[in-house]
Design a protein around this motif. Structure first.
Motif, PDB file in Angstrom:
ATOM      1  N   MET A 136      -8.312  -2.471   9.567  1.00  0.00           N
ATOM      2  CA  MET A 136      -7.916  -1.171  10.096  1.00  0.00           C
ATOM      3  C   MET A 136      -8.545  -0.006   9.331  1.00  0.00           C
ATOM      4  SD  MET A 136      -3.891  -1.684  10.988  1.00  0.00           S
ATOM      5  CE  MET A 136      -3.781  -0.017  11.627  1.00  0.00           C
ATOM      6  N   ALA A 137      -8.918  -0.230   8.064  1.00  0.00           N
ATOM      7  CA  ALA A 137      -9.434   0.852   7.212  1.00  0.00           C
ATOM      8  C   ALA A 137     -10.834   1.309   7.622  1.00  0.00           C
ATOM      9  CB  ALA A 137      -9.449   0.404   5.753  1.00  0.00           C
ATOM     10  N   VAL A 138     -11.419   0.641   8.609  1.00  0.00           N
ATOM     11  CA  VAL A 138     -12.708   1.099   9.122  1.00  0.00           C
ATOM     12  C   VAL A 138     -12.560   2.474   9.765  1.00  0.00           C
ATOM     13  CG1 VAL A 138     -14.564   0.588  10.760  1.00  0.00           C
ATOM     14  CG2 VAL A 138     -13.490  -1.264   9.473  1.00  0.00           C
ATOM     15  N   ASP A 139     -11.382   2.734  10.331  1.00  0.00           N
ATOM     16  CA  ASP A 139     -11.113   4.010  10.998  1.00  0.00           C
ATOM     17  C   ASP A 139     -10.695   5.067   9.984  1.00  0.00           C
ATOM     18  OD1 ASP A 139     -10.532   5.470  13.644  1.00  0.00           O
ATOM     19  OD2 ASP A 139      -8.638   5.670  12.547  1.00  0.00           O
ATOM     20  N   TYR A 140     -11.205   6.273  10.166  1.00  0.00           N
ATOM     21  CA  TYR A 140     -10.942   7.342   9.204  1.00  0.00           C
ATOM     22  C   TYR A 140      -9.460   7.693   9.116  1.00  0.00           C
ATOM     23  CZ  TYR A 140     -10.821  11.981   7.080  1.00  0.00           C
ATOM     24  OH  TYR A 140     -10.520  13.054   6.281  1.00  0.00           O
ATOM     25  N   THR A 141      -8.797   7.765  10.266  1.00  0.00           N
ATOM     26  CA  THR A 141      -7.376   8.164  10.240  1.00  0.00           C
ATOM     27  C   THR A 141      -6.535   7.147   9.475  1.00  0.00           C
ATOM     28  OG1 THR A 141      -7.076   7.102  12.401  1.00  0.00           O
ATOM     29  CG2 THR A 141      -7.517   9.462  12.395  1.00  0.00           C
ATOM     30  N   THR A 142      -6.900   5.871   9.605  1.00  0.00           N
ATOM     31  CA  THR A 142      -6.151   4.834   8.864  1.00  0.00           C
ATOM     32  C   THR A 142      -6.411   4.964   7.366  1.00  0.00           C
ATOM     33  OG1 THR A 142      -6.379   3.366  10.766  1.00  0.00           O
ATOM     34  CG2 THR A 142      -5.716   2.366   8.687  1.00  0.00           C
ATOM     35  N   LYS A 143      -7.641   5.314   6.992  1.00  0.00           N
ATOM     36  CA  LYS A 143      -7.940   5.543   5.569  1.00  0.00           C
ATOM     37  C   LYS A 143      -7.026   6.619   5.002  1.00  0.00           C
ATOM     38  CE  LYS A 143     -12.882   4.503   5.955  1.00  0.00           C
ATOM     39  NZ  LYS A 143     -14.236   5.051   5.889  1.00  0.00           N
ATOM     40  N   VAL A 144      -6.890   7.685   5.744  1.00  0.00           N
ATOM     41  CA  VAL A 144      -6.038   8.791   5.298  1.00  0.00           C
ATOM     42  C   VAL A 144      -4.589   8.337   5.174  1.00  0.00           C
ATOM     43  CG1 VAL A 144      -5.183  11.094   5.887  1.00  0.00           C
ATOM     44  CG2 VAL A 144      -7.582  10.524   6.295  1.00  0.00           C
ATOM     45  N   GLN A 145      -4.120   7.559   6.164  1.00  0.00           N
ATOM     46  CA  GLN A 145      -2.734   7.074   6.122  1.00  0.00           C
ATOM     47  C   GLN A 145      -2.497   6.196   4.895  1.00  0.00           C
ATOM     48  OE1 GLN A 145      -2.291   5.119   9.925  1.00  0.00           O
ATOM     49  NE2 GLN A 145      -1.309   6.909  10.861  1.00  0.00           N
ATOM     50  N   ILE A 146      -3.416   5.267   4.646  1.00  0.00           N
ATOM     51  CA  ILE A 146      -3.256   4.361   3.495  1.00  0.00           C
ATOM     52  C   ILE A 146      -3.254   5.158   2.196  1.00  0.00           C
ATOM     53  CG2 ILE A 146      -4.353   2.487   2.197  1.00  0.00           C
ATOM     54  CD1 ILE A 146      -5.438   1.433   4.874  1.00  0.00           C
ATOM     55  N   PHE A 147      -4.154   6.145   2.098  1.00  0.00           N
ATOM     56  CA  PHE A 147      -4.211   6.961   0.882  1.00  0.00           C
ATOM     57  C   PHE A 147      -2.921   7.756   0.698  1.00  0.00           C
ATOM     58  CE2 PHE A 147      -5.122  11.130  -1.023  1.00  0.00           C
ATOM     59  CZ  PHE A 147      -5.564  10.740  -2.279  1.00  0.00           C
ATOM     60  N   GLU A 148      -2.478   8.409   1.779  1.00  0.00           N
ATOM     61  CA  GLU A 148      -1.280   9.251   1.683  1.00  0.00           C
ATOM     62  C   GLU A 148      -0.007   8.436   1.446  1.00  0.00           C
ATOM     63  OE1 GLU A 148      -1.323  11.499   5.277  1.00  0.00           O
ATOM     64  OE2 GLU A 148      -2.778  12.976   4.520  1.00  0.00           O
ATOM     65  N   GLN A 149      -0.021   7.190   1.880  1.00  0.00           N
ATOM     66  CA  GLN A 149       1.156   6.335   1.695  1.00  0.00           C
ATOM     67  C   GLN A 149       1.096   5.531   0.396  1.00  0.00           C
ATOM     68  OE1 GLN A 149       1.152   4.093   5.346  1.00  0.00           O
ATOM     69  NE2 GLN A 149       1.722   5.866   6.602  1.00  0.00           N
ATOM     70  N   GLY A 150       0.137   5.902  -0.486  1.00  0.00           N
ATOM     71  CA  GLY A 150       0.057   5.282  -1.802  1.00  0.00           C
ATOM     72  C   GLY A 150      -0.455   3.860  -1.788  1.00  0.00           C
ATOM     73  N   GLY A 151      -1.353   3.541  -0.874  1.00  0.00           N
ATOM     74  CA  GLY A 151      -1.821   2.171  -0.753  1.00  0.00           C
ATOM     75  C   GLY A 151      -2.842   1.742  -1.788  1.00  0.00           C
ATOM     76  N   LEU A 152      -3.491   2.687  -2.473  1.00  0.00           N
ATOM     77  CA  LEU A 152      -4.533   2.309  -3.437  1.00  0.00           C
ATOM     78  C   LEU A 152      -3.978   1.515  -4.614  1.00  0.00           C
ATOM     79  CD1 LEU A 152      -6.819   5.477  -3.572  1.00  0.00           C
ATOM     80  CD2 LEU A 152      -7.508   3.171  -2.910  1.00  0.00           C
ATOM     81  N   GLU A 153      -2.837   1.936  -5.117  1.00  0.00           N
ATOM     82  CA  GLU A 153      -2.288   1.291  -6.325  1.00  0.00           C
ATOM     83  C   GLU A 153      -1.989  -0.196  -6.098  1.00  0.00           C
ATOM     84  OE1 GLU A 153       1.147   2.030  -9.719  1.00  0.00           O
ATOM     85  OE2 GLU A 153       0.986   3.378  -8.007  1.00  0.00           O
ATOM     86  N   PRO A 154      -1.245  -0.574  -5.041  1.00  0.00           N
ATOM     87  CA  PRO A 154      -1.002  -2.018  -4.840  1.00  0.00           C
ATOM     88  C   PRO A 154      -2.279  -2.792  -4.538  1.00  0.00           C
ATOM     89  CG  PRO A 154      -0.168  -0.729  -2.978  1.00  0.00           C
ATOM     90  CD  PRO A 154      -0.503   0.233  -4.061  1.00  0.00           C
ATOM     91  N   LEU A 155      -3.228  -2.165  -3.850  1.00  0.00           N
ATOM     92  CA  LEU A 155      -4.491  -2.851  -3.561  1.00  0.00           C
ATOM     93  C   LEU A 155      -5.273  -3.124  -4.839  1.00  0.00           C
ATOM     94  CD1 LEU A 155      -5.623  -0.902  -0.365  1.00  0.00           C
ATOM     95  CD2 LEU A 155      -5.087  -3.345  -0.470  1.00  0.00           C
ATOM     96  N   ILE A 156      -5.292  -2.165  -5.768  1.00  0.00           N
ATOM     97  CA  ILE A 156      -6.001  -2.364  -7.043  1.00  0.00           C
ATOM     98  C   ILE A 156      -5.295  -3.434  -7.871  1.00  0.00           C
ATOM     99  CG2 ILE A 156      -6.557  -1.248  -9.247  1.00  0.00           C
ATOM    100  CD1 ILE A 156      -7.038   1.339  -7.639  1.00  0.00           C
ATOM    101  N   ARG A 157      -3.966  -3.444  -7.795  1.00  0.00           N
ATOM    102  CA  ARG A 157      -3.207  -4.465  -8.543  1.00  0.00           C
ATOM    103  C   ARG A 157      -3.536  -5.862  -8.036  1.00  0.00           C
ATOM    104  NH1 ARG A 157       1.458  -2.364  -7.884  1.00  0.00           N
ATOM    105  NH2 ARG A 157       2.109  -3.622  -6.092  1.00  0.00           N
ATOM    106  N   LEU A 158      -3.760  -6.001  -6.733  1.00  0.00           N
ATOM    107  CA  LEU A 158      -4.045  -7.313  -6.151  1.00  0.00           C
ATOM    108  C   LEU A 158      -5.451  -7.813  -6.470  1.00  0.00           C
ATOM    109  CD1 LEU A 158      -2.355  -7.056  -2.634  1.00  0.00           C
ATOM    110  CD2 LEU A 158      -1.572  -8.357  -4.617  1.00  0.00           C
ATOM    111  N   LEU A 159      -6.284  -6.959  -7.093  1.00  0.00           N
ATOM    112  CA  LEU A 159      -7.606  -7.435  -7.525  1.00  0.00           C
ATOM    113  C   LEU A 159      -7.482  -8.508  -8.600  1.00  0.00           C
ATOM    114  CD1 LEU A 159      -9.632  -4.075  -7.730  1.00  0.00           C
ATOM    115  CD2 LEU A 159      -9.687  -5.791  -5.906  1.00  0.00           C
ATOM    116  N   ASP A 160      -6.317  -8.565  -9.254  1.00  0.00           N
ATOM    117  CA  ASP A 160      -6.062  -9.588 -10.284  1.00  0.00           C
ATOM    118  C   ASP A 160      -5.321 -10.791  -9.711  1.00  0.00           C
ATOM    119  OD1 ASP A 160      -7.264  -8.115 -12.331  1.00  0.00           O
ATOM    120  OD2 ASP A 160      -5.453  -6.911 -12.606  1.00  0.00           O
ATOM    121  N   SER A 161      -5.176 -10.849  -8.401  1.00  0.00           N
ATOM    122  CA  SER A 161      -4.461 -11.959  -7.765  1.00  0.00           C
ATOM    123  C   SER A 161      -5.190 -13.279  -8.033  1.00  0.00           C
ATOM    124  CB  SER A 161      -4.362 -11.703  -6.266  1.00  0.00           C
ATOM    125  OG  SER A 161      -3.847 -12.835  -5.599  1.00  0.00           O
TER     126      SER A 161
END
Length: 861
Positions: A136-161
């Motif tokens: 879904m992040a291919v679309d610009y509006t979804t990128k904005v939603q993920i950023f505004e909803q604080g999605g970067l932090e959990p995604l970065i944490r999962l890099l150590d999964s």
């Protein structure tokens, strides 16, 4: 023995449904089961739908039409972990469909997906939730939603999964998010660099690749590059380049390294560790075009900093770039040329490229690839700027011809920079002449018509560089280049307007071009520009002055003043004062008009005849007689100059006959009164020759010429013999004044000025010639402006400096500068020259000091 007791089986409760196994073969039935309250049914239905959706995109569309997405959306937050997991799996694979993604955006599912990225959640849910987010992040509006909803932090944490799929989906989603500058700044604060560098050690190439691609994007920010350096990121990147096993990652690793090398600190660090030398060696040994191209791009980025250029020069990067020019790949050639352009800012590098790289760049000008051609000519433009030696090297490499051809290339950048290179080269006269010989001025006609301001500016500048030679100006004039050049004076771009004014100033150096520029409206445009404080420039003022100085007829009619440096030549004419904005017709156009009652136009043409026959047959008594203005071909104008023969006796025109001062195809005839039979026979022979030559004239090549004024020519010859030998300028001025007055009716008493019938005399001449155009030699009764003009004409021919000033009410006068004698008793004192007005009317030869009462009275009598 006791009696056996039979145990009765209790029947099941009436409200309990017996287990039922259902085998469904339709998706619609299974989708209906997603609304079941039973966890087991839900789990099995989700599992069945997952298998069905995995078979292809058509099945996903079918499920979408049956309303499965809305039901699944509710189930991803179900309390039962198995139902939640199975529903998320379906969600993850369904999101790859475009229509499904559109519905998911409408349902605003990102918040629900992000809520499942907590550490305590099942790893499978992590996998498919991140998969759904990545798709879904291919679309610009979804990128904005993920950023505004604080999605970067959990995604970065999962890099150590521990799960590689979770890592892959998470880093892919982050890569897509950091395309936006807000996310790019945020990931740096969330310390994304260490886990990304750790992913470079993954055993899965796709994860390594995504990590490098993410690093390439975020390393465009300086803060990220600093953190990357602090975490030994440069060493990690160099190790990848040194490892042949990772050759599929070399291109991306080079791209990240290229970003890092933009910082001087990183450049110094990699140089100190020997990494820069390894990098250049790696590029030199590689045969992969993408690696070579990215390496050249990295060098180009780094070279924008002066300190970096110095470091690269120390590592002899020039040799690497020159070798890349030889690679048989257009992308590599473009990148190498761009890197050379950037490195040219370093003088040492510029000298090296001048010795070795210019021939290769010149060769690229003949490429069929327009991008290669543009990159090469930009590099040559930078190499030749402020470098005469490099300009000469371009010429030695036979670069002039392809550069002239590049003036008509398809890309504006190529055209503009080709003009810049030629301008740089034209600073040297031998090269300028060579450029002209290749038809550069003709080739410039099209770039001058361009709509690109850079092309317009560079083309006009090249015209200014080449236009100092008469042949070049003639070539531009014949190629139709003056018209578009004049149009550039209207440009709203300051640089274009400035360079156009410069070019006009240079091109106005000869009369033919100046007259043509005036005809095209350059004079009016320059006057308009100079009235505006915001638009005028030094060149616009100089161009206007130059234009008028080389079109003295226009200048005198418009400004009413000719300075001592404005030398009147043959072809000059005094039309009278004109108002600004009024077009001054040419002498040819004026001669074609019918006789009117307007003021006579006085013209000057004391051009001697070059034909021997004409010279021999010229009569001793040079009274001016009517002469037909005929079209004469350029080639034969000298050969047929004998057509302009002045007869002794005037031949009266019958009433109604066509004006003699008009373009005519009839043969010119003249009657000469001789003393004997031989003279008459000779005249017949001349007439026959004239008739024969005239018949051979090619009318298509005809060029109008004004008739010669033999009387004026005699005036000049007489003045040269009698006035020029006088010892002082003062004596010459006085003698010339008396000479002019004598030819124009003599001295006039002030009280009888109104009785001096000069108007009637001029009218008689006009009627005689059937034209308003009158040669000055024909005027025997001249007033102020006739005499002042004749004085100026003769003075210019015999070397007396004087100006010509037009006054009001037919007034005109001459101003001369003379040095007064030293006061008595004082010797060796050099006094400054004083300006005097020359009396040509009342006391011919009387000199009135400028500003005196008598001078002021003379001007306004």
């Amino acid at each position: 023995m006791g009696k056996k007791v039979k145990k009765e089986v209790e029947p099941p409760p009436k409200d309990v449904f017996d287990p039922l196994l259902i085998e469904s073969k339709t998706a619609a039935t299974v989708v209906l089961m997603l609304s079941s309250p039973e966890e087991e049914v839900l789990a099995k239905a989700c599992d069945a739908i997952y298998k069905f959706a995995s078979k292809g995109d058509e099945n996903k569309v079918t499920l979408l039409g049956l309303g499965a997405v809305e039901r699944l959306y509710k189930l991803i937050s179900h309390e039962d972990p198995i139902v939640r997991r199975n529903a998320m799996m379906v969600f993850g694979i369904m999101a790859s469909n475009h229509d499904v993604k559109k519905l998911l955006r409408e349902l605003d599912v990102t918040n629900a997906l992000l809520s499942h990225l907590v550490p305590e959640e099942d790893v499978v849910i992590h996998e498919f939730a991140t998969l759904c987010l990545a798709q879904m992040a291919v679309d610009y509006t979804t990128k904005v939603q993920i950023f505004e909803q604080g999605g970067l932090e959990p995604l970065i944490r999962l890099l150590d999964s521990p799960d590689p799929d979770v890592k892959k989906n998470s880093v892919e989603c982050i890569y897509l998010l950091v395309q936006d500058f807000q996310s790019r700044a945020a990931v740096c604060e969330l310390n994304v660099i260490p886990p990304l560098l750790e992913l470079l050690k993954s055993e899965y190439p796709v994860i390594q690749l995504l990590a490098l691609q993410t690093l390439e994007v975020i390393s465009k920010d300086r803060e990220t590059r600093i953190i990357l350096g602090e975490n030994q990121g440069l060493d990690c990147l160099l190790k990848i380049l040194e490892t042949n096993e990772f050759n599929d990652l070399h291109v991306e690793a080079l791209a990240v390294l290229g970003n890092c090398l933009e910082d001087v600190h990183a450049m110094q660090l990699i140089q100190q560790t020997g990494g820069l030398k390894k990098l250049l060696s790696f590029v030199g040994d590689s045969t992969v075009p993408d690696i070579q191209k990215n390496a050249a791009k990295a060098i180009a980025k780094a070279a924008y900093d002066s300190e970096n250029r110095k470091i690269l020069n120390e590592e002899e990067v020039e040799n690497c770039l020159i070798n890349l020019l030889e690679i048989d790949n257009d992308g590599v050639k473009v990148a190498a040329s761009q890197a050379i352009s950037a490195m040219c800012e370093n003088l040492s590098s510029k000298r090296v490229f001048g010795l070795q790289g210019i021939p290769q760049l010149v060769e690229l000008l003949s490429s069929n690839n327009e991008e290669v051609k543009e990159a090469a000519v930009i590099a040559l433009s930078n190499l030749t700027t402020a470098s005469p030696s490099n300009s000469s090297t371009v010429a030695e490499a036979e670069g002039i011809e392809p550069l002239v051809k590049t003036l008509n290339a398809q890309r504006d950048g190529a055209v503009a920079n080709a003009a810049a290179v030629l301008t740089n080269m034209a600073m040297q006269e031998p090269l300028r002449l060579s450029i002209q010989s290749h038809g550069a001025m003709s080739a410039l006609a099209e770039p001058l018509r361009s709509t690109n301001s850079q092309v317009q500016s560079r083309a006009a500048l090249l015209v200014a560089a080449l236009g100092c030679d008469a042949d070049a100006r003639a070539e531009l004039r014949n190629a139709g280049g003056l018209g578009p050049l004049v149009e550039l004076l209207h440009s709203k771009n300051k640089e274009v307007r400035r360079n156009a004014c410069w070019a006009v100033m240079v091109c106005a150096s000869d009369e033919l071009t100046a007259v043509e520029l005036c005809r095209l409206g350059a004079l009016d445009i320059l006057e308009e520009i100079n009235l505006s404080t915001g638009r005028k420039n030094n060149f616009s003022e100089a161009a206007l002055e130059k234009l008028l100085d080389n079109n003295l007829s226009q200048k005198y009619s418009q400004m009413g003043y000719l300075s001592s440096s404005n030398i009147i030549t043959d072809g000059f004419y005094d039309y009278g004062q004109i108002k600004p904005g009024i077009k001054l017709l040419s002498l040819e156009e004026l001669s074609m008009q019918e006789l009117t009652d307007r003021r006579a136009t006085i013209f000057i043409n004391a051009k001697p005849q070059e034909d021997v026959l004409a010279v021999e047959e010229k009569p001793q008594n040079s009274s001016y007689e009517q002469t037909t203005l005929s079209p004469v071909s350029r080639k034969s104008s000298r050969e047929k100059s004998s057509l302009m023969v002045s007869p002794v006796e005037e031949k009266q025109e019958p009433p109604g006959r066509r004006s003699s001062f008009s373009k005519s195809s009839s043969r010119e005839k003249g009657l000469r009164k001789g003393k004997g039979k031989k003279e008459e026979e000779k005249m017949i022979d001349v007439t026959q020759i004239i008739s024969k030559v005239q018949d051979e004239i090619n009318q298509e090549n005809a060029q109008w010429q004004a008739p010669p004024d033999f009387i004026l020519l005699d005036y000049i010859n007489d003045a040269s013999k009698t006035i020029l030998p006088l010892t002082t300028t003062r004596e010459q001025v006085v003698a010339l004044a008396q000479f002019v007055a004598d030819k124009m009716g003599g001295a006039i008493e002030k009280e009888k000025l109104h009785d001096f019938s000069w108007e009637l005399h001029i009218s008689e001449i006009e009627y005689e010639l059937k034209s308003n155009v009158v040669p000055i030699g024909k005027v025997k009764k001249g007033t102020f402006y006739h005499r002042a003009l004749l004085f100026k004409v003769i003075a210019d021919r015999i070397g007396i400096g004087c100006s010509l000033v037009r006054g009001e009410y037919n007034r005109a006068w001459n101003e001369v500068k003379l040095v007064d004698d030293s006061p008595q008793g004082v010797t060796g004192l050099l006094l400054p020259p004083q300006e005097y007005i020359v009396d040509l009317m009342f006391e011919p030869g009387f000199l009135m000091k400028q500003g005196s009462a008598e001078a002021d009275q003379y001007k306004r009598i």
